[in-house]
Enzyme design. Structure first.
Site, short mmCIF file in Angstrom:
data_model
loop_
_atom_site.label_atom_id
_atom_site.label_comp_id
_atom_site.label_asym_id
_atom_site.label_seq_id
_atom_site.Cartn_x
_atom_site.Cartn_y
_atom_site.Cartn_z
N THR A 57 -0.91 7.64 -1.04
CA THR A 57 -2.18 7.57 -1.78
C THR A 57 -3.11 6.49 -1.24
O THR A 57 -4.29 6.47 -1.56
CB THR A 57 -1.91 7.24 -3.26
OG1 THR A 57 -1.31 5.93 -3.31
CG2 THR A 57 -0.97 8.25 -3.91
N ASP B 101 3.89 -6.24 10.33
CA ASP B 101 4.93 -5.98 11.34
C ASP B 101 4.74 -6.85 12.57
O ASP B 101 5.69 -7.37 13.13
CB ASP B 101 4.92 -4.50 11.75
CG ASP B 101 5.54 -3.62 10.68
OD1 ASP B 101 6.27 -4.16 9.82
OD2 ASP B 101 5.28 -2.41 10.69
N ARG C 253 0.84 -1.19 0.00
CA ARG C 253 0.00 0.00 0.00
C ARG C 253 0.88 1.23 0.00
O ARG C 253 1.70 1.42 0.89
CB ARG C 253 -0.88 -0.04 1.25
CG ARG C 253 -1.94 1.00 1.27
CD ARG C 253 -2.96 0.67 2.29
NE ARG C 253 -2.45 0.74 3.65
CZ ARG C 253 -3.20 1.05 4.69
NH1 ARG C 253 -4.47 1.29 4.52
NH2 ARG C 253 -2.69 1.11 5.89
N1 URA Z 1 -3.07 -2.97 7.22
C1 URA Z 1 -2.74 -3.31 8.49
O1 URA Z 1 -1.82 -4.10 8.69
N2 URA Z 1 -3.41 -2.74 9.52
C2 URA Z 1 -4.43 -1.88 9.32
O2 URA Z 1 -5.00 -1.42 10.31
C3 URA Z 1 -4.76 -1.54 7.99
C4 URA Z 1 -4.07 -2.10 6.97
#
Ligand code: URA
Length: 223
Positions: free
Chosen positions: A116, A216, A112
């Site tokens: 954006t 993470d 992601r």
């Molecule tokens: N991705 C994640 O790991 N946590 C979120 O809260 C949103 C997207």
């Protein structure tokens, strides 16, 4: 956003006690990566048994030690694809294959963009064409349904190959109302299986209260 309004028969919330218990474990910021991974694995079993409930069945003749009888198996003609979105989707992939060993695993690499919030592709192991699109069942795995942007990208990828919308199931731990609405505005029949629908998203696109960054926390990559 009102949760009642965004729910329909194809949005399946597995809110039974073991699911709620393990969700509390993974939400807790004091849970280590090891504890987080183990609880996620338990949740994956619970969610995936539910997700697979739409698989087509076929009647067969078998013989027990006592007598001949009719019984049912998952239709061997069905093509089953498990599609984990890297990297957090890996948390579900082993469990998904463990309980459906004949399925094909097709990894999807997307991250992601922090500014954006749009998905950026880096790996796509899906086939160019599906052999049997009308009898293909796809299970997209991604623990967090946040904005829904990467989910929509993945759903489009499979639907363009000719499969039926109702045979695609999106499996996640926690969904946001915005993510569900984003998917539902475009696809009326996609199945969504989740452990919980949370309150909202924050300005960075994280689910609130959520559990933080699933990747993470799974892989212990905080710096
Ligand atoms: N991705 C994640 O790991 N946590 C979120 O809260 C949103 C997207």
């Amino acid at each position: 956003m009102n949760k009642q309004k965004i729910q329909d028969e194809n949005i399946i919330v597995c809110d039974f006690p073991l699911v709620e218990h393990n969700l509390s474990v993974i939400r807790n910021e004091n849970s280590s990566s090891e504890i987080f991974r183990n609880a996620t694995k338990r949740l994956a079993y619970l969610l995936l048994y539910t997700a697979y409930s739409n698989l087509p069945m076929k009647e067969v003749d078998i013989k027990t030690p006592i007598c001949e009888t009719k019984s049912r198996i998952i239709d061997p003609e069905a093509d089953i694809i498990i599609a984990p979105i890297l990297r957090a989707g890996l948390a579900f992939a082993d469990v998904a294959a463990d309980i459906l060993p004949d399925a094909t695993i097709r990894h999807i690499g997307m991250y992601r963009d922090e500014k954006t919030l749009q998905p950026v592709w880096y790996y796509n192991k899906t086939p160019v064409e599906l052999d049997n699109p009308q009898n293909t069942y796809v299970y997209v795995l991604d623990p967090m349904l946040a904005t829904g942007n990467s989910s929509i990208e993945t759903i489009n990828l499979f639907l363009k190959k000719g499969m039926k919308e109702e045979n695609l199931t999106f499996v996640n731990l926690i969904a946001s109302p915005q993510g569900i609405k984003n998917i539902r505005d475009r696809f009326k029949k996609i199945r969504i299986v989740t452990a919980h629908i949370d309150e909202t998203l924050n300005e960075k696109g994280y689910i609130v209260p959520g559990l933080g960054d699933a990747g993470d926390r799974l892989f212990n990559t905080f710096n």
